[in-house]
Design an enzyme around this catalytic site. Structure first.
Site, PDB file in Angstrom:
ATOM      1  N   GLY A  69       0.832  -1.220   0.000  1.00 33.26           N
ATOM      2  CA  GLY A  69       0.000   0.000   0.000  1.00 33.26           C
ATOM      3  C   GLY A  69       0.853   1.250   0.000  1.00 33.26           C
ATOM      4  N   ILE A  70       2.068   1.176  -0.575  1.00 29.66           N
ATOM      5  CA  ILE A  70       3.011   2.315  -0.521  1.00 29.66           C
ATOM      6  C   ILE A  70       2.486   3.538  -1.262  1.00 29.66           C
ATOM      7  CG2 ILE A  70       4.372   1.609  -2.562  1.00 29.66           C
ATOM      8  CD1 ILE A  70       6.884   2.465  -0.876  1.00 29.66           C
ATOM      9  N   LEU A 129      -1.464  -8.319  -2.807  1.00 28.11           N
ATOM     10  CA  LEU A 129      -1.691  -9.095  -1.573  1.00 28.11           C
ATOM     11  C   LEU A 129      -2.389 -10.418  -1.848  1.00 28.11           C
ATOM     12  CD1 LEU A 129      -2.869  -6.929   1.463  1.00 28.11           C
ATOM     13  CD2 LEU A 129      -0.653  -7.988   1.045  1.00 28.11           C
ATOM     14  N   ASP A 173      -1.484   6.546   3.561  1.00 32.16           N
ATOM     15  CA  ASP A 173      -0.534   6.303   4.661  1.00 32.16           C
ATOM     16  C   ASP A 173       0.813   5.829   4.136  1.00 32.16           C
ATOM     17  OD1 ASP A 173      -2.769   6.825   6.132  1.00 32.16           O
ATOM     18  OD2 ASP A 173      -2.803   4.917   7.208  1.00 32.16           O
ATOM     19  N   SER A 199      -9.975  -0.288   1.284  1.00 32.21           N
ATOM     20  CA  SER A 199     -10.132   0.407   2.569  1.00 32.21           C
ATOM     21  C   SER A 199     -11.421   1.220   2.690  1.00 32.21           C
ATOM     22  CB  SER A 199      -8.921   1.321   2.794  1.00 32.21           C
ATOM     23  OG  SER A 199      -8.999   2.440   1.923  1.00 32.21           O
ATOM     24  N   ALA A 202      -1.759  -2.246   2.733  1.00 29.00           N
ATOM     25  CA  ALA A 202      -2.629  -2.450   1.572  1.00 29.00           C
ATOM     26  C   ALA A 202      -3.991  -2.976   2.017  1.00 29.00           C
ATOM     27  CB  ALA A 202      -1.988  -3.428   0.593  1.00 29.00           C
ATOM     28  N   TYR A 251     -15.901  -4.715   5.405  1.00 30.20           N
ATOM     29  CA  TYR A 251     -14.527  -4.228   5.646  1.00 30.20           C
ATOM     30  C   TYR A 251     -14.117  -4.494   7.097  1.00 30.20           C
ATOM     31  CZ  TYR A 251     -10.892  -0.781   6.760  1.00 30.20           C
ATOM     32  OH  TYR A 251      -9.743  -0.168   7.212  1.00 30.20           O
ATOM     33  N   SER A 294      -8.056  -1.504  12.507  1.00 31.90           N
ATOM     34  CA  SER A 294      -8.921  -0.329  12.353  1.00 31.90           C
ATOM     35  C   SER A 294      -9.966  -0.219  13.456  1.00 31.90           C
ATOM     36  CB  SER A 294      -9.651  -0.436  11.003  1.00 31.90           C
ATOM     37  OG  SER A 294     -10.729   0.455  10.955  1.00 31.90           O
ATOM     38  N   GLU A 299     -12.829   0.571  12.906  1.00 31.89           N
ATOM     39  CA  GLU A 299     -14.052  -0.001  12.317  1.00 31.89           C
ATOM     40  C   GLU A 299     -14.328  -1.391  12.900  1.00 31.89           C
ATOM     41  OE1 GLU A 299     -16.038   1.660  10.040  1.00 31.89           O
ATOM     42  OE2 GLU A 299     -17.387  -0.003   9.615  1.00 31.89           O
TER      43      GLU A 299
HETATM   44  P1  NAP Z   1      -5.693   3.853   0.963  1.00 28.86           P
HETATM   45  O1  NAP Z   1      -5.294   5.265   0.685  1.00 28.86           O
HETATM   46  O2  NAP Z   1      -6.977   3.329   0.428  1.00 28.86           O
HETATM   47  O3  NAP Z   1      -4.496   2.917   0.424  1.00 28.86           O
HETATM   48  C1  NAP Z   1      -4.652   1.549   0.251  1.00 28.86           C
HETATM   49  C2  NAP Z   1      -3.447   1.022  -0.503  1.00 28.86           C
HETATM   50  O4  NAP Z   1      -3.585  -0.401  -0.708  1.00 28.86           O
HETATM   51  C3  NAP Z   1      -3.249   1.632  -1.903  1.00 28.86           C
HETATM   52  O5  NAP Z   1      -1.877   1.819  -2.115  1.00 28.86           O
HETATM   53  C4  NAP Z   1      -3.766   0.530  -2.833  1.00 28.86           C
HETATM   54  O6  NAP Z   1      -3.211   0.568  -4.124  1.00 28.86           O
HETATM   55  C5  NAP Z   1      -3.278  -0.685  -2.078  1.00 28.86           C
HETATM   56  N1  NAP Z   1      -3.946  -1.936  -2.457  1.00 28.86           N
HETATM   57  C6  NAP Z   1      -5.285  -2.164  -2.559  1.00 28.86           C
HETATM   58  N2  NAP Z   1      -5.513  -3.434  -2.897  1.00 28.86           N
HETATM   59  C7  NAP Z   1      -4.311  -4.042  -3.001  1.00 28.86           C
HETATM   60  C8  NAP Z   1      -3.887  -5.358  -3.324  1.00 28.86           C
HETATM   61  N3  NAP Z   1      -4.761  -6.315  -3.633  1.00 28.86           N
HETATM   62  N4  NAP Z   1      -2.558  -5.632  -3.337  1.00 28.86           N
HETATM   63  C9  NAP Z   1      -1.649  -4.656  -3.068  1.00 28.86           C
HETATM   64  N5  NAP Z   1      -1.987  -3.385  -2.772  1.00 28.86           N
HETATM   65  C10 NAP Z   1      -3.307  -3.087  -2.730  1.00 28.86           C
HETATM   66  O7  NAP Z   1      -5.706   3.577   2.535  1.00 28.86           O
HETATM   67  P2  NAP Z   1      -5.000   4.391   3.727  1.00 28.86           P
HETATM   68  O8  NAP Z   1      -5.940   5.429   4.211  1.00 28.86           O
HETATM   69  O9  NAP Z   1      -3.632   4.761   3.326  1.00 28.86           O
HETATM   70  O10 NAP Z   1      -4.964   3.264   4.868  1.00 28.86           O
HETATM   71  C11 NAP Z   1      -3.838   2.391   4.996  1.00 28.86           C
HETATM   72  C12 NAP Z   1      -4.267   1.148   5.758  1.00 28.86           C
HETATM   73  O11 NAP Z   1      -4.740   1.507   7.055  1.00 28.86           O
HETATM   74  C13 NAP Z   1      -5.403   0.366   5.109  1.00 28.86           C
HETATM   75  O12 NAP Z   1      -5.190  -1.007   5.382  1.00 28.86           O
HETATM   76  C14 NAP Z   1      -6.640   0.840   5.846  1.00 28.86           C
HETATM   77  O13 NAP Z   1      -7.659  -0.137   5.804  1.00 28.86           O
HETATM   78  C15 NAP Z   1      -6.071   1.022   7.236  1.00 28.86           C
HETATM   79  N6  NAP Z   1      -6.726   2.018   8.073  1.00 28.86           N
HETATM   80  C16 NAP Z   1      -6.913   3.279   7.582  1.00 28.86           C
HETATM   81  C17 NAP Z   1      -7.490   4.232   8.399  1.00 28.86           C
HETATM   82  C18 NAP Z   1      -7.717   5.639   7.892  1.00 28.86           C
HETATM   83  O14 NAP Z   1      -8.506   6.361   8.513  1.00 28.86           O
HETATM   84  N7  NAP Z   1      -7.041   6.069   6.838  1.00 28.86           N
HETATM   85  C19 NAP Z   1      -7.857   3.915   9.716  1.00 28.86           C
HETATM   86  C20 NAP Z   1      -7.627   2.624  10.179  1.00 28.86           C
HETATM   87  C21 NAP Z   1      -7.048   1.681   9.345  1.00 28.86           C
HETATM   88  P3  NAP Z   1      -4.028   1.305  -5.329  1.00 28.86           P
HETATM   89  O15 NAP Z   1      -4.229   2.724  -4.882  1.00 28.86           O
HETATM   90  O16 NAP Z   1      -3.123   1.149  -6.498  1.00 28.86           O
HETATM   91  O17 NAP Z   1      -5.348   0.590  -5.431  1.00 28.86           O
HETATM   92  N1  GDD Z   2     -17.506   8.412   2.473  1.00 28.32           N
HETATM   93  C1  GDD Z   2     -18.590   9.139   2.824  1.00 28.32           C
HETATM   94  N2  GDD Z   2     -19.249   9.851   1.866  1.00 28.32           N
HETATM   95  N3  GDD Z   2     -18.979   9.144   4.114  1.00 28.32           N
HETATM   96  C2  GDD Z   2     -20.054   9.897   4.456  1.00 28.32           C
HETATM   97  C3  GDD Z   2     -20.765  10.642   3.519  1.00 28.32           C
HETATM   98  C4  GDD Z   2     -20.358  10.622   2.148  1.00 28.32           C
HETATM   99  O1  GDD Z   2     -20.925  11.236   1.269  1.00 28.32           O
HETATM  100  N4  GDD Z   2     -21.768  11.286   4.169  1.00 28.32           N
HETATM  101  C5  GDD Z   2     -21.690  10.950   5.453  1.00 28.32           C
HETATM  102  N5  GDD Z   2     -20.655  10.097   5.642  1.00 28.32           N
HETATM  103  C6  GDD Z   2     -20.286   9.472   6.923  1.00 28.32           C
HETATM  104  C7  GDD Z   2     -20.181   7.958   6.861  1.00 28.32           C
HETATM  105  O2  GDD Z   2     -21.482   7.348   6.937  1.00 28.32           O
HETATM  106  C8  GDD Z   2     -19.327   7.683   8.103  1.00 28.32           C
HETATM  107  O3  GDD Z   2     -20.172   7.641   9.246  1.00 28.32           O
HETATM  108  C9  GDD Z   2     -18.433   8.922   8.188  1.00 28.32           C
HETATM  109  O4  GDD Z   2     -19.012   9.906   7.301  1.00 28.32           O
HETATM  110  C10 GDD Z   2     -16.987   8.657   7.785  1.00 28.32           C
HETATM  111  O5  GDD Z   2     -16.996   7.997   6.535  1.00 28.32           O
HETATM  112  P1  GDD Z   2     -15.635   7.762   5.711  1.00 28.32           P
HETATM  113  O6  GDD Z   2     -14.887   9.025   5.574  1.00 28.32           O
HETATM  114  O7  GDD Z   2     -16.006   7.007   4.470  1.00 28.32           O
HETATM  115  O8  GDD Z   2     -14.764   6.848   6.706  1.00 28.32           O
HETATM  116  P2  GDD Z   2     -15.165   5.550   7.557  1.00 28.32           P
HETATM  117  O9  GDD Z   2     -15.257   5.954   8.995  1.00 28.32           O
HETATM  118  O10 GDD Z   2     -16.311   4.841   6.986  1.00 28.32           O
HETATM  119  O11 GDD Z   2     -13.877   4.611   7.336  1.00 28.32           O
HETATM  120  C11 GDD Z   2     -12.546   5.151   7.440  1.00 28.32           C
HETATM  121  O12 GDD Z   2     -12.083   5.035   8.759  1.00 28.32           O
HETATM  122  C12 GDD Z   2     -11.878   3.682   9.225  1.00 28.32           C
HETATM  123  C13 GDD Z   2     -11.368   3.785  10.675  1.00 28.32           C
HETATM  124  O13 GDD Z   2     -12.461   3.957  11.539  1.00 28.32           O
HETATM  125  C14 GDD Z   2     -11.669   4.378   6.436  1.00 28.32           C
HETATM  126  O14 GDD Z   2     -10.432   5.029   6.333  1.00 28.32           O
HETATM  127  C15 GDD Z   2     -11.404   2.959   6.886  1.00 28.32           C
HETATM  128  O15 GDD Z   2     -10.409   2.370   6.023  1.00 28.32           O
HETATM  129  C16 GDD Z   2     -10.846   3.031   8.317  1.00 28.32           C
HETATM  130  O16 GDD Z   2     -10.530   1.728   8.793  1.00 28.32           O
END
Ligand code: NAP
Ligand code: GDD
Length: 327
Positions: free
Chosen positions: A9-10, A62, A14, A87, A84, A154, A128, A130
Site C-alpha cells: 500500500g506504498i 496481496l 498512509d 479500505s 494495503a 470491511y 482499524s 471499524e
Molecule cells: P488507501 O489510501 O486506500 O491505500 C490503500 C493502498 O492499498 C493503496 O496503495 C492501494 O493501491 C493498495 N492496495 C489495494 N488493494 C491491493 C492489493 N490487492 N494488493 C496490493 N496493494 C493493494 O488507505 P489508507 O488510508 O492509506 O490506509 C492504509 C491502511 O490503514 C489500510 O489497510 C486501511 O484499511 C487502514 N486504516 C486506515 C485508516 C484511515 O482512517 N485512513 C484507519 C484505520 C485503518 P491502489 O491505490 O493502487 O489501489
Molecule cells: N464516504 C462518505 N461519503 N462518508 C459519508 C458521507 C459521504 O458522502 N456522508 C456521510 N458520511 C459518513 C459515513 O457514513 C461515516 O459515518 C463517516 O461519514 C466517515 O466515513 P468515511 O470518511 O467514508 O470513513 P469511515 O469511517 O467509513 O472509514 C474510514 O475510517 C476507518 C477507521 O475507523 C476508512 O479510512 C477505513 O479504512 C478506516 O478503517
C-alpha cells in the site's frame, strides 16, 4: 548500515507519508504496486521520492502469494508495514468478497510469505477502529480491551486480519503488532472519504465550480486525526521492545454535521444553501460513533499528535483552493 522496510500500500495515503518518513530516517524502502492501466495514477502520491535511490518499487498484489514471496526474498526487510487494503467501508458492501480476499486473506498471504522468506522481520498490521462496530465502553471511548463487533464487510475482514496476526504472534513467536488506528486524513486522502469530499467540494463551490455537496449520514461521529501523526505512530509501534496491540486516536470526536459547518465556515459559505443529503450515501448498517482512548500509546511509546482537527481541515481546504485556483 541503515534498516530496510517493506510497505504494502506504498502508493496509498498512509504508505506515501510512511515511505517519506522512513527515507528521511535513513531507511531503504521497498514497496509493491498493484498494476493499474494508467501508469501515472500509481505513483502520484510518491512523486517527491520517486527517484530517490533508496526507494525500490515492484509490482505485487496481496492476493498473489508468489509475488510477495519473491519480493521479500529479494529485499529481506527488517520491518514490514502491511497497509494495503480495499479500505472504503461503503464500497465493501458492494464488493464484500473482494474486500474479504484483499483486506482479510491478503494479510494471511503476507504472513505466510514472511514465514517462508524472512521470519525474523517485524510486522505492523493496519488494524482499524471499524473493528469495534457500535461497541463503546461505559465512559464513551473505545480502547484495546473493547470487544470487536464489526458492522461492515470491511470491518469483518479487518477483524480476521487482526486475529490472525495475534494467532501467528503467539503460535510462531513472530514480532507482529497491530495498530488499531482511528480515522486519519490529509490532502492525500481519497476524495470519496467524507473529510476530503467536504473539503474538495467546498473549495469548488467557493470558486464557482460546483453548486452542491451531497452527503449521507450527518449524525455519525468520528475521531479524526492527521495521517502524518499516525504514520509516525506506526513506526514507534515497531520500535517497541515487544510486539503488542495499540489504539491510536486523538480522543476528540466530531459529527459529520460539525465537519461540514467548520469547513463551510472557513470559506464563509452558507451550509443551508449548498448541502443536501441523499440515502444513496448511507450504509446498510451504520457505525454511529467512534472516540478512541490512546493512553497506552502515550504512556508506553510517548506518542502524541501534532495536528488538531482544525489545523488538519484548514490544510485540506487550502490544498483544494490552491489546486482549483491554479487549474
Ligand atoms: P488507501 O489510501 O486506500 O491505500 C490503500 C493502498 O492499498 C493503496 O496503495 C492501494 O493501491 C493498495 N492496495 C489495494 N488493494 C491491493 C492489493 N490487492 N494488493 C496490493 N496493494 C493493494 O488507505 P489508507 O488510508 O492509506 O490506509 C492504509 C491502511 O490503514 C489500510 O489497510 C486501511 O484499511 C487502514 N486504516 C486506515 C485508516 C484511515 O482512517 N485512513 C484507519 C484505520 C485503518 P491502489 O491505490 O493502487 O489501489
Ligand atoms: N464516504 C462518505 N461519503 N462518508 C459519508 C458521507 C459521504 O458522502 N456522508 C456521510 N458520511 C459518513 C459515513 O457514513 C461515516 O459515518 C463517516 O461519514 C466517515 O466515513 P468515511 O470518511 O467514508 O470513513 P469511515 O469511517 O467509513 O472509514 C474510514 O475510517 C476507518 C477507521 O475507523 C476508512 O479510512 C477505513 O479504512 C478506516 O478503517
Amino acid at each position: 548500515m541503515g534498516k530496510t522496510a517493506f510497505i504494502t500500500g506504498i502508493n496509498g495515503q498512509d504508505g506515501s507519508y510512511l515511505a517519506e518518513f522512513l527515507i528521511e530516517k535513513g531507511y531503504t524502502v521497498w514497496g509493491i504496486l498493484k498494476r493499474n492501466s494508467v501508469a501515472e495514477n500509481q505513483t502520484y502520491r510518491i512523486d517527491s521520492i520517486r527517484n530517490n535511490p533508496n526507494l525500490h518499487l515492484s509490482y505485487g498484489d496481496l492476493i498473489d502469494l508468489a509475488s510477495l514471496v519473491h519480493v521479500l526474498q529479494k529485499c529481506q526487510p527488517d520491518e514490514i508495514y502491511n497497509l494495503a487494503a480495499q479500505s472504503h467501508v461503503r464500497i465493501s458492501f458492494d464488493q464484500p468478497i473482494y474486500t474479504a480476499q484483499v483486506t482479510g486473506i491478503g494479510t494471511l498471504n503476507l504472513l505466510e510469505a514472511v514465514r517462508l522468506a524472512c521470519p525474523k522481520a517485524r510486522i505492523y498490521q493496519a488494524s482499524s477502529s471499524e473493528m469495534f462496530g457500535n461497541n463503546i465502553d461505559a465512559d464513551g471511548y473505545q480502547r484495546e480491551t473493547t470487544a470487536l463487533s464489526p458492522v461492515s464487510p470491511y470491518g469483518c475482514a479487518k477483524v480476521f486480519s487482526h486475529n490472525i496476526c495475534c494467532n501467528y504472534r503467539n503460535s510462531y513467536n513472530m514480532f507482529i503488532s497491530n495498530g488499531i488506528l482511528f480515522n486519519h486524513e490529509s490532502p492525500r486522502r481519497g476524495s470519496n472519504f467524507v473529510t476530503n469530499k467536504v473539503a474538495k467540494e467546498a473549495a469548488k463551490i467557493k470558486l464557482g465550480l460546483s453548486q452542491k455537496l451531497v452527503l449521507g449520514n450527518m449524525e455519525a461521529t468520528r475521531d479524526w486525526g492527521h495521517a502524518k501523526d499516525y504514520v509516525r505512530a506506526m513506526w514507534m509501534i515497531l520500535q517497541h521492545d515487544t510486539p503488542d496491540d495499540f489504539v491510536c486516536a486523538t480522543g476528540i470526536s466530531h459529527s459529520v454535521q460539525y465537519l461540514v459547518d467548520y469547513v463551510f465556515g472557513l470559506l464563509d459559505l452558507d451550509v443551508n444553501q449548498y448541502v443536501e443529503t441523499d440515502p444513496r450515501y448511507l450504509r446498510p448498517e451504520e457505525l454511529r460513533d467512534l472516540k478512541g482512548d490512546c493512553t497506552k500509546m502515550k504512556t508506553a511509546l510517548g506518542w502524541k499528535p501534532e495536528y488538531t482537527f482544525e489545523s488538519m481541515m484548514k490544510e485540506m481546504v487550502d490544498y483544494w483552493m490552491d489546486f482549483y485556483t491554479k487549474k
